[in-house]
Design an enzyme around this catalytic site. Structure first.
Site, PDB file in Angstrom:
ATOM      1  N   HIS A 239       0.814  -1.236   0.000  1.00 27.04           N
ATOM      2  CA  HIS A 239       0.000   0.000   0.000  1.00 27.04           C
ATOM      3  C   HIS A 239       0.845   1.283   0.000  1.00 27.04           C
ATOM      4  O   HIS A 239       0.320   2.356  -0.282  1.00 27.04           O
ATOM      5  CB  HIS A 239      -0.919   0.049   1.230  1.00 27.04           C
ATOM      6  CG  HIS A 239      -1.945  -1.047   1.280  1.00 27.04           C
ATOM      7  ND1 HIS A 239      -2.844  -1.259   0.266  1.00 27.04           N
ATOM      8  CD2 HIS A 239      -2.220  -1.983   2.234  1.00 27.04           C
ATOM      9  CE1 HIS A 239      -3.634  -2.285   0.590  1.00 27.04           C
ATOM     10  NE2 HIS A 239      -3.263  -2.746   1.771  1.00 27.04           N
TER      11      HIS A 239
ATOM     12  N   ASP B 153      -2.871 -10.968  -1.582  1.00 23.86           N
ATOM     13  CA  ASP B 153      -3.359 -10.363  -0.335  1.00 23.86           C
ATOM     14  C   ASP B 153      -4.862 -10.064  -0.461  1.00 23.86           C
ATOM     15  O   ASP B 153      -5.357  -9.792  -1.555  1.00 23.86           O
ATOM     16  CB  ASP B 153      -2.587  -9.059  -0.124  1.00 23.86           C
ATOM     17  CG  ASP B 153      -2.759  -8.482   1.265  1.00 23.86           C
ATOM     18  OD1 ASP B 153      -1.872  -8.702   2.106  1.00 23.86           O
ATOM     19  OD2 ASP B 153      -3.780  -7.791   1.512  1.00 23.86           O
TER      20      ASP B 153
ATOM     21  N   HIS C  38      -6.328  -7.465   0.320  1.00 30.71           N
ATOM     22  CA  HIS C  38      -6.518  -6.062  -0.072  1.00 30.71           C
ATOM     23  C   HIS C  38      -5.828  -5.790  -1.414  1.00 30.71           C
ATOM     24  O   HIS C  38      -4.822  -6.432  -1.733  1.00 30.71           O
ATOM     25  CB  HIS C  38      -5.922  -5.115   0.973  1.00 30.71           C
ATOM     26  CG  HIS C  38      -6.523  -5.248   2.333  1.00 30.71           C
ATOM     27  ND1 HIS C  38      -5.991  -6.084   3.291  1.00 30.71           N
ATOM     28  CD2 HIS C  38      -7.607  -4.665   2.893  1.00 30.71           C
ATOM     29  CE1 HIS C  38      -6.730  -6.003   4.399  1.00 30.71           C
ATOM     30  NE2 HIS C  38      -7.717  -5.151   4.182  1.00 30.71           N
TER      31      HIS C  38
ATOM     32  N   ASP D 215      -4.262 -12.614   4.466  1.00 34.31           N
ATOM     33  CA  ASP D 215      -5.463 -12.108   5.141  1.00 34.31           C
ATOM     34  C   ASP D 215      -6.752 -12.446   4.388  1.00 34.31           C
ATOM     35  O   ASP D 215      -7.843 -12.082   4.833  1.00 34.31           O
ATOM     36  CB  ASP D 215      -5.358 -10.591   5.425  1.00 34.31           C
ATOM     37  CG  ASP D 215      -4.918  -9.785   4.219  1.00 34.31           C
ATOM     38  OD1 ASP D 215      -4.757 -10.360   3.132  1.00 34.31           O
ATOM     39  OD2 ASP D 215      -4.724  -8.563   4.387  1.00 34.31           O
TER      40      ASP D 215
END
Ligand SMILES: [Zn+2]
Ligand SMILES: [Zn+2]
Length: 361
Positions: free
Chosen positions: A128, A165, A167, A253
């Site tokens: 990110h 991931d 996200h 995650d």
């Protein structure tokens, strides 16, 4: 293929933390190492390597000088936020951050120099972070730093990044959006889920058009739909692209036990993904495979997922098979038929829009 797989770790990774009540807990990296040791994984085919911290010039491969100075200053202060409200400052966060980034650079060097077959840095995968800001628990984007480092020091052009991931890897996408670096990103999307980007229509621009591939997944997506999309999209695109190295962000995650994400993968899916990407690295990129960590907010589940991935890519034979089989999930969540339908529609769209750009019929 013979060859050692590196587990890259330094105890300074424990300084990459945001306080005792924050979801990101670096103890998961230590737990993974301990679990692998207890399984007898470091028996010749796998070895532990200790990295040096990244230098400031490495950080500047992806970040602005003012931002690097800001992180240093805040790290000495130990108060406030790098980015409000997800990424608070902790004392020494700069030292932790350069330690985990150093791990990714070292993992890339070990693989590129042929000293190991594959390398895993559980402290990396901070997808990110952006040139001027921290975001979503990520201070420096080690993935983009590794790409720039590999391009510069080894003259490699065909780099593939796979991000599983839960996200969207928005920082990586932003920095490499206009470049022909293959970026395939699976993530939960919709209902204002963080970070909000990563729709199937974001496909790259200029020379990078068709090289950004997003596979947005609805809430509750499980193993079957995920692996369907992986086989239908990631495998043919990697084969068409012929990468010289594969970098995989292996955030876990998307596991059903994760408290933040709401996807429903199990350890079996992670084993399958690791096995497929391992085979593809030997088929396409002479085995050059760098695996990085990423999200994962239930530390015991993270350790199990990463240990299974590491055993799979290193092909080590755990000393105690029965104990190894017990680290797999006993539970298989119910898959929602509607999420599978949505994933099928996404795959269809990628085949229509992206595949022709890569000459896949
Ligand atoms: Zn191998
Ligand atoms: Zn995540």
């Amino acid at each position: 293929m013979p060859g050692v797989t590196a587990f890259v770790y330094h105890d300074d990774y424990q300084k990459y933390q945001f306080g005792p009540n924050h979801p990101f807990q670096p103890i998961r990296e230590r737990l993974t190492l301990d679990l692998l040791k207890s399984l007898g994984a470091f028996n010749g085919k796998a070895k532990l390597f200790e990295p040096r911290p990244a230098r400031e010039e490495d950080l500047l491969l992806a970040h602005k000088e003012e931002y690097v100075s800001f992180v240093k200053r805040m790290s000495r202060l130990g108060l406030g936020y790098l980015e409000f409200p997800d990424t608070p400052v902790s004392l020494g966060i700069y030292d932790g951050a350069i330690s985990v980034v150093g791990g990714t650079i070292y993992a890339s060097d070990l693989v590129m120099r042929g000293e190991v077959a594959h390398a895993f840095n559980p402290g990396g995968g901070l997808h990110h972070a952006k040139p001027r800001t921290a975001a979503g628990f990520c201070v420096f984007n080690d993935i983009v730093i590794a790409v720039r480092h590999i391009q510069r020091d080894y003259g490699i052009k065909r780099i593939a990044i796979l991000d599983i991931d839960g996200h969207h890897g928005d920082g990586t996408q932003l920095m490499l959006y206009r470049e022909p670096i293959l970026k395939i990103d699976f993530h939960r999307y919709g209902d204002f889920f963080y970070p909000g980007t990563g729709s199937v229509d974001e496909i790259g621009d200029d020379g990078g058009k068709g090289y950004t591939i997003n596979i947005p997944l609805p809430f509750g997506t499980g193993d079957e739909a995920f692996l369907y999309a992986f086989d239908q999209v990631a495998v043919p695109l990697l084969r068409a692209f012929q990468p010289e190295i594969i970098i995989q962000q292996f955030g876990v995650d998307a596991h059903y036990g994760d408290p933040l994400v709401g996807l429903a993968l199990t350890t079996k899916a992670y084993e399958t993904i690791a096995s497929k990407i391992h085979a593809l690295s030997h088929e396409l990129s002479d085995g050059r495979l760098v695996i990085l960590g990423g999200g994962g907010y239930d530390p015991p589940s993270v350790a199990r997922c990463w240990a299974i991935m590491f055993v799979t890519i290193s092909e080590v034979e755990p000393q105690d098979r029965e104990r190894y089989s017990k680290i797999f999930d006993a539970y298989q969540p119910e898959e929602s038929p509607s999420s599978f339908e949505a994933v099928k529609a996404t795959v269809k769209r990628i085949k229509e829009v992206i595949f022709p750009i890569h000459g896949i019929g």
